[in-house]
Write a protein that holds these residues in place. Structure first.
Motif, mmCIF file in Angstrom:
data_model
loop_
_atom_site.group_PDB
_atom_site.id
_atom_site.type_symbol
_atom_site.label_atom_id
_atom_site.label_comp_id
_atom_site.label_asym_id
_atom_site.label_seq_id
_atom_site.Cartn_x
_atom_site.Cartn_y
_atom_site.Cartn_z
ATOM 1 N N ALA A 151 0.827 -1.211 0.000
ATOM 2 C CA ALA A 151 0.000 0.000 0.000
ATOM 3 C C ALA A 151 0.861 1.260 0.000
ATOM 4 C CB ALA A 151 -0.932 -0.010 1.207
ATOM 5 N N ILE A 152 1.911 1.271 0.797
ATOM 6 C CA ILE A 152 2.809 2.434 0.839
ATOM 7 C C ILE A 152 3.524 2.612 -0.491
ATOM 8 C CG2 ILE A 152 4.948 3.299 1.876
ATOM 9 C CD1 ILE A 152 3.937 2.151 4.533
ATOM 10 N N ASN A 153 3.952 1.522 -1.103
ATOM 11 C CA ASN A 153 4.659 1.619 -2.378
ATOM 12 C C ASN A 153 3.736 2.070 -3.508
ATOM 13 O OD1 ASN A 153 7.107 0.897 -1.259
ATOM 14 N ND2 ASN A 153 6.705 -1.269 -1.537
ATOM 15 N N VAL A 154 2.490 1.642 -3.494
ATOM 16 C CA VAL A 154 1.527 2.136 -4.489
ATOM 17 C C VAL A 154 1.298 3.626 -4.281
ATOM 18 C CG1 VAL A 154 -0.891 2.010 -5.226
ATOM 19 C CG2 VAL A 154 0.430 -0.080 -4.904
ATOM 20 N N TYR A 155 1.192 4.059 -3.038
ATOM 21 C CA TYR A 155 1.026 5.485 -2.752
ATOM 22 C C TYR A 155 2.234 6.283 -3.244
ATOM 23 C CZ TYR A 155 0.553 9.864 -0.246
ATOM 24 O OH TYR A 155 0.467 11.192 0.046
ATOM 25 N N ILE A 156 3.442 5.782 -3.006
ATOM 26 C CA ILE A 156 4.649 6.460 -3.477
ATOM 27 C C ILE A 156 4.650 6.547 -4.999
ATOM 28 C CG2 ILE A 156 7.163 6.206 -3.682
ATOM 29 C CD1 ILE A 156 7.138 5.116 -0.816
ATOM 30 N N LEU A 157 4.264 5.461 -5.660
ATOM 31 C CA LEU A 157 4.231 5.456 -7.121
ATOM 32 C C LEU A 157 3.226 6.465 -7.650
ATOM 33 C CD1 LEU A 157 5.163 3.929 -9.746
ATOM 34 C CD2 LEU A 157 3.028 2.690 -9.511
ATOM 35 N N VAL A 158 2.043 6.503 -7.079
ATOM 36 C CA VAL A 158 1.011 7.444 -7.539
ATOM 37 C C VAL A 158 1.436 8.883 -7.257
ATOM 38 C CG1 VAL A 158 -1.373 8.197 -7.123
ATOM 39 C CG2 VAL A 158 -0.850 5.772 -7.385
ATOM 40 N N TYR A 159 2.070 9.108 -6.135
ATOM 41 C CA TYR A 159 2.495 10.461 -5.763
ATOM 42 C C TYR A 159 3.554 11.011 -6.723
ATOM 43 C CZ TYR A 159 4.066 14.349 -2.883
ATOM 44 O OH TYR A 159 4.403 15.597 -2.430
ATOM 45 N N PHE A 160 4.488 10.167 -7.147
ATOM 46 C CA PHE A 160 5.595 10.629 -7.980
ATOM 47 C C PHE A 160 5.400 10.393 -9.477
ATOM 48 C CE2 PHE A 160 7.903 10.286 -3.923
ATOM 49 C CZ PHE A 160 8.421 11.564 -3.884
ATOM 50 N N GLN A 161 4.282 9.854 -9.912
ATOM 51 C CA GLN A 161 4.101 9.621 -11.340
ATOM 52 C C GLN A 161 3.766 10.915 -12.066
ATOM 53 O OE1 GLN A 161 0.990 6.846 -12.097
ATOM 54 N NE2 GLN A 161 -0.648 8.237 -11.550
ATOM 55 N N ALA A 162 4.103 10.944 -13.325
ATOM 56 C CA ALA A 162 3.801 12.110 -14.148
ATOM 57 C C ALA A 162 2.322 12.107 -14.515
ATOM 58 C CB ALA A 162 4.653 12.095 -15.413
ATOM 59 N N LEU A 163 1.820 13.269 -14.842
ATOM 60 C CA LEU A 163 0.408 13.366 -15.223
ATOM 61 C C LEU A 163 0.121 12.637 -16.523
ATOM 62 C CD1 LEU A 163 -0.311 17.090 -14.287
ATOM 63 C CD2 LEU A 163 -0.981 15.025 -13.053
ATOM 64 N N ASP A 164 1.125 12.522 -17.398
ATOM 65 C CA ASP A 164 0.935 11.832 -18.673
ATOM 66 C C ASP A 164 0.844 10.311 -18.508
ATOM 67 O OD1 ASP A 164 1.069 14.288 -19.865
ATOM 68 O OD2 ASP A 164 3.201 14.121 -20.367
ATOM 69 N N ASP A 165 1.275 9.782 -17.368
ATOM 70 C CA ASP A 165 1.289 8.337 -17.135
ATOM 71 C C ASP A 165 0.093 7.845 -16.340
ATOM 72 O OD1 ASP A 165 3.665 8.056 -18.455
ATOM 73 O OD2 ASP A 165 4.896 8.173 -16.658
ATOM 74 N N LYS A 166 -0.990 8.570 -16.355
ATOM 75 C CA LYS A 166 -2.144 8.206 -15.530
ATOM 76 C C LYS A 166 -2.664 6.805 -15.822
ATOM 77 C CE LYS A 166 -4.036 11.380 -12.792
ATOM 78 N NZ LYS A 166 -3.577 11.391 -11.445
ATOM 79 N N ASN A 167 -2.979 6.497 -17.077
ATOM 80 C CA ASN A 167 -3.579 5.203 -17.414
ATOM 81 C C ASN A 167 -2.749 4.423 -18.424
ATOM 82 O OD1 ASN A 167 -5.853 5.488 -15.758
ATOM 83 N ND2 ASN A 167 -6.831 6.811 -17.268
ATOM 84 N N THR A 168 -1.454 4.555 -18.346
ATOM 85 C CA THR A 168 -0.575 3.837 -19.270
ATOM 86 C C THR A 168 0.550 3.171 -18.500
ATOM 87 O OG1 THR A 168 0.792 5.796 -19.603
ATOM 88 C CG2 THR A 168 -1.024 5.468 -21.147
ATOM 89 N N ALA A 169 1.261 2.304 -19.169
ATOM 90 C CA ALA A 169 2.483 1.665 -18.667
ATOM 91 C C ALA A 169 2.256 0.935 -17.345
ATOM 92 C CB ALA A 169 3.598 2.686 -18.546
ATOM 93 N N TYR A 170 1.375 -0.055 -17.376
ATOM 94 C CA TYR A 170 1.071 -0.797 -16.157
ATOM 95 C C TYR A 170 2.187 -1.756 -15.759
ATOM 96 C CZ TYR A 170 -3.640 1.019 -16.494
ATOM 97 O OH TYR A 170 -4.721 1.844 -16.548
ATOM 98 N N LEU A 171 2.882 -2.342 -16.719
ATOM 99 C CA LEU A 171 3.972 -3.268 -16.398
ATOM 100 C C LEU A 171 5.118 -2.558 -15.669
ATOM 101 C CD1 LEU A 171 5.140 -6.115 -16.517
ATOM 102 C CD2 LEU A 171 6.149 -5.497 -18.729
ATOM 103 N N PRO A 172 5.604 -1.416 -16.132
ATOM 104 C CA PRO A 172 6.650 -0.733 -15.364
ATOM 105 C C PRO A 172 6.191 -0.308 -13.966
ATOM 106 C CG PRO A 172 6.604 0.122 -17.587
ATOM 107 C CD PRO A 172 5.416 -0.772 -17.440
#
Length: 80
Positions: free
Chosen positions: A28-49
């Motif tokens: 849960a913490i790692n998903v939160y970190i990923l969502v917090y630091f992701q770019a706005l262009d990566d909202k619904n793309t690149a699920y494998l990375p």
């Protein structure tokens, strides 16, 4: 005929439950970190990375937490 004893294989329920809870908290913490630091262009793309980043962070944190778990699991004394 040899009798099987249950003393040779014992599972500490507290450690098993703690491991499951800690693993879920780490994910849960790692998903939160990923969502917090992701770019706005990566909202619904690149699920494998994204999955690999969460898996890698969880794996690294879990490897660090395995040493105290090993000590707690190996020792039978309380408060060592």
């Amino acid at each position: 005929v040899a009798m099987a004893t249950t003393d040779s294989v014992s599972i500490d329920a507290f450690l098993v439950i703690s491991c499951v809870i800690v693993a879920l908290i780490l994910v849960a913490i790692n998903v939160y970190i990923l969502v917090y630091f992701q770019a706005l262009d990566d909202k619904n793309t690149a699920y494998l990375p994204k999955f690999l980043v969460v898996f890698g962070l969880t794996f690294c944190e879990g490897a660090i937490l395995l040493l105290p778990l090993d000590v707690a699991n190996r020792s039978g004394a309380v408060g060592c």
